[in-house]
Design a protein around this motif. Sequence first.
Motif, PDB file in Angstrom:
ATOM      1  N   ARG A  58      39.961  39.893  41.156  1.00 49.70           N
ATOM      2  CA  ARG A  58      38.586  39.652  40.344  1.00 49.70           C
ATOM      3  C   ARG A  58      37.511  38.819  41.002  1.00 49.70           C
ATOM      4  O   ARG A  58      36.727  38.663  41.056  1.00 49.70           O
ATOM      5  CB  ARG A  58      38.834  38.700  39.005  1.00 49.70           C
ATOM      6  CG  ARG A  58      38.702  38.018  38.044  1.00 49.70           C
ATOM      7  CD  ARG A  58      38.107  37.803  37.168  1.00 49.70           C
ATOM      8  NE  ARG A  58      38.613  38.416  36.217  1.00 49.70           N
ATOM      9  CZ  ARG A  58      39.049  38.649  35.030  1.00 49.70           C
ATOM     10  NH1 ARG A  58      39.159  37.545  34.595  1.00 49.70           N
ATOM     11  NH2 ARG A  58      39.290  40.060  33.933  1.00 49.70           N
ATOM     12  N   ALA A 106      35.515  45.358  27.679  1.00 46.50           N
ATOM     13  CA  ALA A 106      36.141  47.380  26.677  1.00 46.50           C
ATOM     14  C   ALA A 106      36.990  48.051  27.792  1.00 46.50           C
ATOM     15  O   ALA A 106      38.026  48.424  27.135  1.00 46.50           O
ATOM     16  CB  ALA A 106      35.271  48.186  26.755  1.00 46.50           C
ATOM     17  N   LEU A 107      37.175  47.718  29.173  1.00 46.40           N
ATOM     18  CA  LEU A 107      38.236  47.779  30.264  1.00 46.40           C
ATOM     19  C   LEU A 107      39.160  47.257  30.285  1.00 46.40           C
ATOM     20  O   LEU A 107      39.508  45.543  29.775  1.00 46.40           O
ATOM     21  CB  LEU A 107      38.001  48.260  30.995  1.00 46.40           C
ATOM     22  CG  LEU A 107      35.861  49.457  31.761  1.00 46.40           C
ATOM     23  CD1 LEU A 107      35.555  49.235  32.895  1.00 46.40           C
ATOM     24  CD2 LEU A 107      37.072  50.241  31.215  1.00 46.40           C
ATOM     25  N   LEU A 108      40.493  47.075  29.874  1.00 44.26           N
ATOM     26  CA  LEU A 108      42.099  46.770  30.326  1.00 44.26           C
ATOM     27  C   LEU A 108      41.713  45.884  32.177  1.00 44.26           C
ATOM     28  O   LEU A 108      41.883  47.445  32.658  1.00 44.26           O
ATOM     29  CB  LEU A 108      42.712  47.332  30.617  1.00 44.26           C
ATOM     30  CG  LEU A 108      42.895  48.086  29.269  1.00 44.26           C
ATOM     31  CD1 LEU A 108      44.292  48.441  28.665  1.00 44.26           C
ATOM     32  CD2 LEU A 108      42.778  47.109  27.615  1.00 44.26           C
ATOM     33  N   PRO A 109      41.858  44.904  32.266  1.00 42.86           N
ATOM     34  CA  PRO A 109      41.244  44.547  33.410  1.00 42.86           C
ATOM     35  C   PRO A 109      42.469  44.289  34.157  1.00 42.86           C
ATOM     36  O   PRO A 109      42.907  44.338  35.304  1.00 42.86           O
ATOM     37  CB  PRO A 109      40.417  42.717  33.724  1.00 42.86           C
ATOM     38  CG  PRO A 109      41.136  42.502  32.018  1.00 42.86           C
ATOM     39  CD  PRO A 109      40.705  43.640  30.932  1.00 42.86           C
ATOM     40  N   TRP A 110      43.582  44.346  33.698  1.00 41.62           N
ATOM     41  CA  TRP A 110      45.128  44.247  34.264  1.00 41.62           C
ATOM     42  C   TRP A 110      45.607  46.058  34.902  1.00 41.62           C
ATOM     43  O   TRP A 110      46.233  46.561  35.787  1.00 41.62           O
ATOM     44  CB  TRP A 110      46.105  43.914  33.506  1.00 41.62           C
ATOM     45  CG  TRP A 110      45.935  44.635  32.628  1.00 41.62           C
ATOM     46  CD1 TRP A 110      46.918  44.958  31.898  1.00 41.62           C
ATOM     47  CD2 TRP A 110      46.161  43.810  31.011  1.00 41.62           C
ATOM     48  NE1 TRP A 110      46.979  45.551  30.994  1.00 41.62           N
ATOM     49  CE2 TRP A 110      45.995  44.240  29.955  1.00 41.62           C
ATOM     50  CE3 TRP A 110      44.793  43.056  30.482  1.00 41.62           C
ATOM     51  CZ2 TRP A 110      45.344  45.143  28.810  1.00 41.62           C
ATOM     52  CZ3 TRP A 110      44.022  42.286  29.430  1.00 41.62           C
ATOM     53  CH2 TRP A 110      44.188  43.292  28.690  1.00 41.62           C
ATOM     54  N   ARG A 111      44.195  46.958  34.196  1.00 43.42           N
ATOM     55  CA  ARG A 111      44.649  48.095  34.523  1.00 43.42           C
ATOM     56  C   ARG A 111      43.717  48.574  35.692  1.00 43.42           C
ATOM     57  O   ARG A 111      42.883  48.666  36.041  1.00 43.42           O
ATOM     58  CB  ARG A 111      44.695  48.640  33.393  1.00 43.42           C
ATOM     59  CG  ARG A 111      45.863  48.723  32.274  1.00 43.42           C
ATOM     60  CD  ARG A 111      46.211  50.267  31.785  1.00 43.42           C
ATOM     61  NE  ARG A 111      47.570  49.952  30.745  1.00 43.42           N
ATOM     62  CZ  ARG A 111      47.749  51.175  30.442  1.00 43.42           C
ATOM     63  NH1 ARG A 111      47.695  51.848  31.146  1.00 43.42           N
ATOM     64  NH2 ARG A 111      48.761  51.067  29.665  1.00 43.42           N
ATOM     65  N   ARG A 161      36.873  42.935  21.478  1.00 39.88           N
ATOM     66  CA  ARG A 161      36.697  44.149  21.907  1.00 39.88           C
ATOM     67  C   ARG A 161      37.884  45.103  21.951  1.00 39.88           C
ATOM     68  O   ARG A 161      38.158  46.196  22.330  1.00 39.88           O
ATOM     69  CB  ARG A 161      35.109  43.957  23.243  1.00 39.88           C
ATOM     70  CG  ARG A 161      35.157  45.591  23.760  1.00 39.88           C
ATOM     71  CD  ARG A 161      34.359  45.864  22.186  1.00 39.88           C
ATOM     72  NE  ARG A 161      33.402  45.654  22.475  1.00 39.88           N
ATOM     73  CZ  ARG A 161      32.177  44.640  21.588  1.00 39.88           C
ATOM     74  NH1 ARG A 161      32.650  44.678  20.795  1.00 39.88           N
ATOM     75  NH2 ARG A 161      30.888  44.588  22.082  1.00 39.88           N
ATOM     76  N   LEU A 162      39.104  44.650  22.693  1.00 37.19           N
ATOM     77  CA  LEU A 162      40.306  45.481  23.258  1.00 37.19           C
ATOM     78  C   LEU A 162      40.309  45.866  21.729  1.00 37.19           C
ATOM     79  O   LEU A 162      41.281  47.060  21.797  1.00 37.19           O
ATOM     80  CB  LEU A 162      40.901  44.462  24.185  1.00 37.19           C
ATOM     81  CG  LEU A 162      40.431  44.129  25.734  1.00 37.19           C
ATOM     82  CD1 LEU A 162      41.333  43.572  26.290  1.00 37.19           C
ATOM     83  CD2 LEU A 162      40.103  45.140  26.540  1.00 37.19           C
ATOM     84  N   TRP A 211      46.341  41.902  39.367  1.00 40.76           N
ATOM     85  CA  TRP A 211      44.694  42.131  38.860  1.00 40.76           C
ATOM     86  C   TRP A 211      43.507  41.102  38.961  1.00 40.76           C
ATOM     87  O   TRP A 211      42.809  41.702  38.673  1.00 40.76           O
ATOM     88  CB  TRP A 211      44.581  43.024  37.629  1.00 40.76           C
ATOM     89  CG  TRP A 211      45.530  42.757  37.072  1.00 40.76           C
ATOM     90  CD1 TRP A 211      46.482  42.109  36.405  1.00 40.76           C
ATOM     91  CD2 TRP A 211      44.989  41.117  35.957  1.00 40.76           C
ATOM     92  NE1 TRP A 211      47.203  41.397  35.613  1.00 40.76           N
ATOM     93  CE2 TRP A 211      46.362  40.851  34.433  1.00 40.76           C
ATOM     94  CE3 TRP A 211      43.233  40.653  35.404  1.00 40.76           C
ATOM     95  CZ2 TRP A 211      45.072  40.257  34.036  1.00 40.76           C
ATOM     96  CZ3 TRP A 211      42.778  39.639  34.751  1.00 40.76           C
ATOM     97  CH2 TRP A 211      44.514  39.637  33.855  1.00 40.76           C
ATOM     98  N   VAL A 268      39.338  48.249  20.829  1.00 40.89           N
ATOM     99  CA  VAL A 268      38.908  49.363  21.882  1.00 40.89           C
ATOM    100  C   VAL A 268      40.712  50.412  21.030  1.00 40.89           C
ATOM    101  O   VAL A 268      40.521  51.335  20.864  1.00 40.89           O
ATOM    102  CB  VAL A 268      39.205  49.197  23.327  1.00 40.89           C
ATOM    103  CG1 VAL A 268      39.894  50.801  23.324  1.00 40.89           C
ATOM    104  CG2 VAL A 268      37.661  48.927  24.079  1.00 40.89           C
TER     105      VAL A 268
END
Lengths: 267, 255
Positions: B254, A100-105, B151-152, B250, B155
């Motif tokens: 990871r 649910a989170l944006l991994p690029w932010r 899921r995004l 980003w 959101v």
Amino acid sequence: MAEPALALVQSSPSPARAQIAFDNVALMLGGKAIINTISLDVAAGEILCVVGASGCGKTTALRLAAGLYQPTGGSVRFEGEAMRAPRREIAVVFQDYGKALLPWRTAAGNISLALETIGMPSAQREARITELLAKVGLAGHAAKYPTEMSGGMQQRLQIARCLAQDPKVLLMDEPFGALDAMTRQGLQDEMLALVASTGATVVFVTHDLEEAIYLGDRVIGLLPHPGRVGLELKIDLPRPRDQLATREHPEFLRLRRALFDFIKASE
Amino acid sequence: MRWSVLGWRLASFAVAAGIIALWQLAANQRLISPVFLPGPDRAWASLMRGFTSGDLLTKLMGTLTHMAYGWLLASIAGVALGAMIGSSKAMRIYVAPTLELLRPLPVSAIIPVAIAALGLSQGMALFVIAFGSLWPMLLGTVHGFAAVEPRLYEVARVLHMSRLAVIFKIALPSAAPDILAGMRLSLTVALILAVVCEMLAGLDGLGQWVLLSARSFRSADLFAGVMLLGVIGYVTALAMGAAESRLLRWQAARR
């Protein structure tokens, strides 16, 4: 064994006071009745916990309340208005924070997403982000990417993003289900404190029965196939709740017994 | 740690230097006639001469221009088309067979068609280069858009994001790794096709330089051109890699 808990309980609708009202809600998906039927009122400021065996439609009920699903029968209303689509006053905390989170932010960027969307001018955003991060205990982690954070921190971040919407209602779908016991207890208390300070209504879906009693003003037990309300418990435990004292309270133990019996009987 | 990195860097340079030394040795020993194989010394001299008194710089700029325009056109078209196809399931179903038919088509087979339609012109080169380098980007974008975490999108729905905001704040960044990988592949394709078009259509560029040098047995000039093409490929790939790691910081987090 007597099964008084299985007696079908439906709270009587009182649309005048209810912030969220389920009125004979039914949902068919692919010709299968997932929910049939649920009538339920949630009062403003209430913390309602929803429990039930897996497959009983807990998450589906939450998605109906969020406006992500439309009922095939009956109606879901928010402050008297039928829910046709998701609304900004209703924030959803998903279980899978990693998705649910944006991994690029960064942490700050993820909160900024909500602020950008509600149209907050960029000059005001930074202060609000700092404030929200501090509120969920993530001060000093603004520049971190979600993947650099622990599960508990990521879920805190998602909660902060939801708070950025200034929601009247927080819908939480097993938000602490994937976290270890210690982290979970910490977050339970933090959430209660946050909710107490904002006065938001909370609908909290969980499979952890003790968590439901610990957090809730009221606990609803759903029965599966199709999903319907099977039990409603009023939780009259003193607030603020305390991880040790509340869980040792005789009333807590009585409620816990009632809820376990209900789940056992429903399976 | 830093010393071992330095060591590897030195070793890789030593390998390159060794190959050049072998080349020089082979040329000096006249293992292959100097008409066909100049030594690195002669190739280098020819390169310098080409830049100072010849028109090698014009040719270099020509090739770079062809490559850049074709690649940029393909990038814009590929990402835009890919976003359209990738974000709609119906579009994917309708368009997929056509794409599958066009994709494996050798671009060299398109060139005569392009020449017949557009003549031996810059426009023809632009079309061929763009057409050839379109595919990696188009397919990368389609894949990237189709693979956005559902899921995004939820959101986004809960936040009431506009369609445009969803594309620019969720879908594009999420698809960026696939898009950038496509752009990197396309860069090589664009260089190859720029050279081929220059050879076939006689457009100002290194392709034409290389072809004319070979035909008139100016092997040193030929090798100078080939070396320059190698440098273009290397430098553009390096620049692309730097852009990629900057844009995808980003992802490094990871690991």
